[in-house]
Write a protein that holds these residues in place. Structure first.
Motif, short mmCIF file in Angstrom:
data_model
loop_
_atom_site.label_atom_id
_atom_site.label_comp_id
_atom_site.label_asym_id
_atom_site.label_seq_id
_atom_site.Cartn_x
_atom_site.Cartn_y
_atom_site.Cartn_z
N ILE A 105 -2.82 0.00 22.91
CA ILE A 105 -1.50 -0.25 22.30
C ILE A 105 -1.57 -1.45 21.37
O ILE A 105 -1.02 -1.43 20.25
CB ILE A 105 -0.43 -0.43 23.38
N MET A 106 -2.22 -2.52 21.81
CA MET A 106 -2.33 -3.71 20.97
C MET A 106 -3.12 -3.41 19.70
O MET A 106 -2.76 -3.87 18.60
CB MET A 106 -3.00 -4.84 21.77
N GLU A 107 -4.19 -2.63 19.82
CA GLU A 107 -4.96 -2.25 18.65
C GLU A 107 -4.12 -1.39 17.71
O GLU A 107 -4.18 -1.55 16.48
CB GLU A 107 -6.21 -1.49 19.09
N ALA A 108 -3.32 -0.47 18.26
CA ALA A 108 -2.47 0.38 17.44
C ALA A 108 -1.43 -0.44 16.69
O ALA A 108 -1.12 -0.16 15.52
CB ALA A 108 -1.80 1.44 18.31
N LEU A 109 -0.87 -1.48 17.34
CA LEU A 109 0.12 -2.33 16.68
C LEU A 109 -0.52 -3.11 15.53
O LEU A 109 0.11 -3.30 14.47
CB LEU A 109 0.75 -3.28 17.69
N GLU A 110 -1.76 -3.58 15.73
CA GLU A 110 -2.45 -4.28 14.64
C GLU A 110 -2.69 -3.35 13.46
O GLU A 110 -2.48 -3.72 12.29
CB GLU A 110 -3.77 -4.84 15.15
N ILE A 111 -3.15 -2.13 13.74
CA ILE A 111 -3.37 -1.16 12.66
C ILE A 111 -2.05 -0.82 11.98
O ILE A 111 -1.99 -0.66 10.74
CB ILE A 111 -4.05 0.10 13.23
N TYR A 112 -0.98 -0.73 12.75
CA TYR A 112 0.35 -0.43 12.19
C TYR A 112 0.76 -1.50 11.18
O TYR A 112 1.20 -1.19 10.05
CB TYR A 112 1.36 -0.34 13.33
N GLU A 113 0.61 -2.77 11.56
CA GLU A 113 0.99 -3.85 10.66
C GLU A 113 0.09 -3.87 9.42
O GLU A 113 0.56 -4.09 8.29
CB GLU A 113 0.92 -5.19 11.39
N THR A 114 -1.21 -3.66 9.62
CA THR A 114 -2.14 -3.67 8.49
C THR A 114 -1.81 -2.56 7.50
O THR A 114 -1.79 -2.77 6.28
CB THR A 114 -3.58 -3.51 9.01
N GLN A 115 -1.52 -1.39 8.00
CA GLN A 115 -1.20 -0.26 7.13
C GLN A 115 0.13 -0.48 6.40
O GLN A 115 0.26 -0.12 5.22
CB GLN A 115 -1.14 1.03 7.95
N LEU A 116 1.11 -1.07 7.09
CA LEU A 116 2.40 -1.33 6.44
C LEU A 116 2.22 -2.32 5.29
O LEU A 116 2.81 -2.16 4.20
CB LEU A 116 3.42 -1.86 7.45
N GLU A 117 1.42 -3.36 5.52
CA GLU A 117 1.17 -4.34 4.46
C GLU A 117 0.45 -3.69 3.29
O GLU A 117 0.78 -3.94 2.11
CB GLU A 117 0.33 -5.49 5.01
N ALA A 118 -0.53 -2.85 3.57
CA ALA A 118 -1.26 -2.17 2.49
C ALA A 118 -0.33 -1.24 1.70
O ALA A 118 -0.41 -1.16 0.46
CB ALA A 118 -2.43 -1.39 3.07
N ILE A 119 0.54 -0.53 2.40
CA ILE A 119 1.48 0.37 1.71
C ILE A 119 2.46 -0.43 0.86
O ILE A 119 2.78 -0.06 -0.28
CB ILE A 119 2.23 1.23 2.75
N GLN A 120 2.93 -1.57 1.41
CA GLN A 120 3.87 -2.39 0.66
C GLN A 120 3.21 -2.97 -0.60
O GLN A 120 3.84 -3.00 -1.69
CB GLN A 120 4.39 -3.52 1.56
N GLN A 121 1.99 -3.42 -0.49
CA GLN A 121 1.28 -3.95 -1.66
C GLN A 121 1.05 -2.87 -2.70
O GLN A 121 1.16 -3.12 -3.91
CB GLN A 121 -0.06 -4.55 -1.22
N ALA A 122 0.75 -1.66 -2.25
CA ALA A 122 0.54 -0.56 -3.20
C ALA A 122 1.83 -0.23 -3.93
O ALA A 122 1.81 0.10 -5.14
CB ALA A 122 0.03 0.67 -2.46
N LYS A 123 2.97 -0.35 -3.24
CA LYS A 123 4.25 -0.08 -3.90
C LYS A 123 4.57 -1.14 -4.94
O LYS A 123 5.07 -0.85 -6.02
CB LYS A 123 5.36 0.00 -2.87
N THR A 124 4.31 -2.42 -4.60
CA THR A 124 4.61 -3.49 -5.54
C THR A 124 3.71 -3.41 -6.78
O THR A 124 4.13 -3.71 -7.89
CB THR A 124 4.45 -4.86 -4.86
N LYS A 125 2.45 -3.04 -6.54
CA LYS A 125 1.52 -2.93 -7.66
C LYS A 125 1.58 -1.57 -8.34
O LYS A 125 0.88 -1.35 -9.34
CB LYS A 125 0.09 -3.19 -7.17
N LYS A 126 2.39 -0.67 -7.77
CA LYS A 126 2.53 0.69 -8.32
C LYS A 126 1.17 1.38 -8.45
O LYS A 126 0.86 2.01 -9.46
CB LYS A 126 3.24 0.65 -9.65
#
Length: 931
Positions: A760-781
């Protein structure tokens, strides 16, 4: 860098020779549908199911490491709950022989198990004094009840009320209210340990047995039913009647009366328990098993002896007839004298409700008995004995008389006592095992018994004359010679004045040597003599010479070159003599206790000795010097043997372990764990690929050498990791939500729950990492980032899907433990994800379960943190909506299925879900009518 010596791994093979273990109880299953009558027993770590018609083992429910200690059958399904020595509980499906649920909650052996009437809940008691209630459907523990101070002996659900009854060796019987999860009543009238109880007469009678000869009978009065009856009487009689004060007449001391009155005050809202008296058993030992037939007409009980006592339990109609008969007799007596008749004194005695009927004596000590209904009016009984034997039969009860018929014993597959000696034939095909009453020959491949020889108390054995004969040394000082083909004993020689501790064949195969407790070593040669009965020549033994010693001879061995003879004596030394002249050559001394086993290598250069001082010593035969002294086992070393044509050897001890050693490098190669009792003997096949061991648990185990290489460094690393894991599990858990000592969380910390927390802890870390990557991709289009490899492995498209799938893959029985060990920082990250799933109404049941548990455990931290207020409001709304929709959907589906069932039954004239036996009977009648 030097070369590493390669070894091959030895793995456990088949287990045979055990009929049933005496640590577990026995369950008799009635025949129904296509299945005949069966019985279920524990056999070491496995569960065996025997067919009582064919007298064969039909199913095996395989365990892992620990011994079976308790069994319970579900009343509504083909599920069997099995408790083990380590405290774990596994639920098996007897149709598929697969384990469906595993519960981990107890810290020591499970002593008793019981299902409720619907088979939805399971309760377990253990030596750790805890009672745990499990939800079988959700595969999780509900709660742990703490109140007893010693081992739990029995637990039982009431049929019509949400109440649990438990007994313990602390002399108490406790009643638990499962709605409030607390003990509301304690029966304190016992003076010794309580070993079992029964509920009779619609659960208004409690019969308990303890370490004495008394069966104590208690009357249970349910106050709810009394209040209802009183309200009815008040409404019909008019003016209210003052409620009488409940009193209890107790024969015990004043202190016990005070405790009983206090218990009554606590139980005023549910029930009271009043002692009616005691019924005496004929046996003097403690109660072991007490059970009734399904209709509660008979009560069966036995102690730690050979007697099974049967008590009659008359029905209410029979008791009313008995009272009427006594009144009639009293009136007739007073009619003759002319006196007035007073029938108020005519009452039932306790002996009228429980009347001793008969005592049945068996051949061995009883360990467990179970009764079930059979065809007709008979009762099928199954009895488990303390000597690796079980018997089945039928009880016939009619006209107040009971008889035992059709008794069948299951004994052909094992020894009645501990196997003391083992041997391998020279062709690797046969295994010889001998105990105190018989010797058996087994087929190594099929594990089937080939021959059985009746012998005296066997201590040692050997094959002779090209594996056509067997020689056994006995405790009475005899050498008994058996013919394998004929299955008969040819000769019995009075060899020694005391026990024959050891026999060893001569390397030239012309004879043998024996050592006994009379301080003598005797040499024997083979010869052929004429048998007076069969008129043919048979093998015999001729005594040639004797070597006298000053102490008992415990073990004898020839060197393979037949130059030397080694003798282990009671004075803890090993004397070595020349074989031809019997002159003294050398003495090996260094053990602190007697050497009980030894062996010599194939090249006559090394001798290994095992002693009761737990040490193994490796000696050189050329000078008698000690190469190495190894502290090998935690208890006495009982057996030792070299692998043919190698310097590897095996040792077994009373610590239940078999160890493989290298005599050149003095290293422990592998430790084999599997037996549940002390190791008595071991034998190695001439090929060196098979090892067979015997233990006091009545089992014989085969260990096979595989082609898998074994690296010592990896083995040591695995042992260290195992020790670290065990140390981690010994640390106690702190549950924030627990504030009482009476009720605690059901589960315990296990390796699986720790792994679940890490996932569960590993899944939460991956969740946060993926959200940050998705957010950066949206800002950079830019293009969306590639998913994490773990998300691809779980086939998850979004981070939320990945967390949800991670939680779903954790076993339901380990989920609560995994969430409990989760840090609060990760809990704060997990709650919003659960809220998203609930808002989307995905896995509503699982998500609601997680939310409720986390809020219950971390209530203080969450409510005191203002940042959690918004998520709490969202969870409240989304949870209610999701649960309401799930409830409506379930109700709609249930109503739809009911409508379809009614429609099919009305239009097609059939009854759905009818019993298959009824259909078969109708079909059979139709076929007979046609013919």
């Amino acid at each position: 860098m030097g070369l590493t010596k390669q070894y091959l791994r030895v793995c456990p093979g088949p287990v045979f020779g055990v009929v049933a273990s005496q640590r577990s109880n026995i369950i008799s299953l009635p025949g129904r549908k296509e299945k005949s009558s069966r019985c279920v027993v524990g056999a070491c770590e496995n569960v065996y199911i025997y067919d009582l018609t064919t007298k064969e083992k039909v199913l095996t429910l395989a365990g892992e490491k620990f011994e079976v200690t308790s069994l319970a059958k579900s009343p509504k399904s083909e599920h069997l709950a099995v408790g083990y020595m380590d405290g774990s509980i596994r639920v098996f499906n007897m149709d598929t022989c697969q384990c469906e649920v595993t519960f981990q909650g107890h810290k020591s052996a499970v002593t008793t198990l019981s299902y409720d009437t619907d088979g939805l809940r399971l309760v377990s008691g253990s030596k750790d004094t805890d009672v745990i209630v499990w939800d079988v459907v959700s595969e999780s523990g509900l709660y742990r009840l703490k109140g007893h101070k010693m081992e739990i002996t029995q637990v039982l659900f009431l049929k019509n009320r949400d109440i649990l009854v438990s007994s313990s060796k602390d002399t108490f019987i406790k009643f638990w209210d499962l709605k409030t999860q607390h003990c509301f009543y304690t029966v304190v009238g016992h003076r010794t340990e309580v070993y079992g109880f029964l509920l009779l007469r619609n659960e208004t009678r409690l019969v308990s047995g303890s370490a004495d000869s008394e069966l104590r009978v208690w009357e249970i009065n349910y106050l709810e039913s009394q209040e209802q009856e009183m309200e009815v009487s008040e409404s019909t009689s008019g003016p209210p009647v003052k409620k009488p004060k409940l009193t209890e007449e107790d024969e015990s001391s004043s202190d016990e009366r005070d405790e009983t009155e206090k218990a009554e005050d606590e139980a005023m809202k549910i029930l009271t328990c009043k002692k009616l008296g005691s019924v005496m058993r004929q046996g003097r030992s403690r109660l072991v098993t007490m059970c009734t037939d399904p209709e509660e007409k008979l009560l069966f009980c036995h102690g730690n002896d050979k007697n099974l006592e049967v008590f009659a339990l008359p029905s209410d109609d029979e008791l009313n007839k008995l009272i009427a008969k006594r009144i009639k007799k009293l009136r007739k007596k007073h009619l003759e004298s002319g006196a007035e008749v007073d029938t108020s004194n005519v009452r039932l005695q306790l002996n009228d409700e429980m009347k001793h009927l008969q005592t049945f004596r068996f051949s061995s000590k009883l360990w467990s008995v179970h009764i079930c209904s059979d065809t007709g009016h008979d009762l099928r009984f199954s009895a488990l004995f303390a000597n690796n034997k079980l018997e089945t039969g039928t009880f016939t009860y009619a006209k107040h008389e009971i008889s035992l018929n059709n008794v069948v014993a299951y004994t052909h597959t094992g020894h009645r006592s501990d196997v003391r000696t083992l041997g391998f034939s020279s062709d690797n095909f046969m295994i010889l095992s001998a105990s105190s009453e018989e010797a058996k020959l087994w087929n190594r491949d099929t594990q089937q018994c080939i021959r059985t020889f009746q012998c005296d108390y066997a201590l040692c054995n050997m094959f002779a004359a090209n594996d056509k004969h067997v020689i056994i040394g006995t405790k009475t000082g005899k050498l008994q010679l058996f013919d394998i083909d004929g299955g008969i004993m040819l000769h019995s020689f009075e060899a020694h004045q005391g026990a024959v501790w050891s026999v060893a064949p001569m390397p030239d195969k012309r004879g043998l040597v024996s050592g006994g407790a009379d301080h003598e070593v005797k040499f024997w040669n083979y010869e052929l003599t004429m048998d007076s009965q069969s008129k043919r020549k048979v093998l015999s033994l001729e005594h040639t010479r004797t070597l006298k010693m000053d102490e008992d001879v415990l073990c004898v061995k020839f060197t393979p070159d037949q130059k030397l003879l080694a003798l282990a004596l009671l004075d803890s030394t090993v004397k070595i003599f020349f074989t031809d002249t019997l002159k003294f050559f050398n003495s090996l001394y260094g053990h602190k206790l007697p050497v009980v086993c030894m062996d010599i290598s194939y090249d006559s250069t090394l001798i290994v000795t095992g002693s009761a001082d737990r040490n193994i010593k490796i000696w050189g035969l050329d000078f008698g010097d000690c190469h190495k002294s190894i502290f090998a086992h935690d208890e006495s070393v009982t057996c030792i043997s070299f692998v043919p044509k190698t310097h590897l050897f095996y040792s077994g001890g009373k610590d239940r372990k078999i160890k493989q050693w290298d005599a050149d490098n003095f290293e422990n190669i592998q430790t084999l764990v599997g037996h549940h009792g002390e190791i008595r003997s071991l034998a190695i096949s001439p090929s060196g690929n098979t090892v067979v061991t015997a233990s006091s648990d009545k089992s014989l185990r085969i260990w096979e050498k595989t082609e898998e290489p074994l690296v010592l460094e990896e083995e040591r690393e695995m042992e260290r990791e195992k020790l670290e894991d065990e140390a981690l599990l010994q640390t106690g858990e702190v549950v924030p939500g627990e504030t009482t000592e009476e009720v605690k969380m059901a589960g315990k910390k296990t390796l699986e729950s720790i792994k679940g927390t890490e996932k569960i802890m590993e899944a939460l870390e991956i969740y946060e990492t993926q959200l940050e990557a998705i957010q950066q991709a949206k800002t950079k289009k830019s293009a969306p980032p590639a998913p994490h490899p773990m998300m691809m492995a779980y086939q998850s498209e979004t981070p939320v899907d990945f967390v949800l799938e991670t939680i779903r893959r954790i076993r339901a029985s380990e989920l609560m433990g995994s969430l409990l060990a989760l840090p609060f920082s990760d809990v704060s990250k997990l709650l919003p994800i659960l809220d998203i799933c609930l808002s989307q109404q995905r896995e509503t049941e699982l998500m609601s379960k997680c939310v409720n548990f986390l809020l219950k455990i971390h209530q203080g931290e969450i409510t005191s943190n203002p940042s959690q207020a918004k998520i709490l409001d969202k969870l409240k709304d989304h949870t209610v909506q999701a649960v309401k929709k799930q409830r409506d959907l379930t109700a709609f589906n249930a109503a739809g299925l009911a409508f379809m069932k009614k429609y099919v039954e009305e239009n097609k004239g059939i009854k759905m879900f009818a019993d298959a036996t009824v259909k078969r009977k109708k079909k059979k009648r139709a076929v007979l009518a046609i013919h």
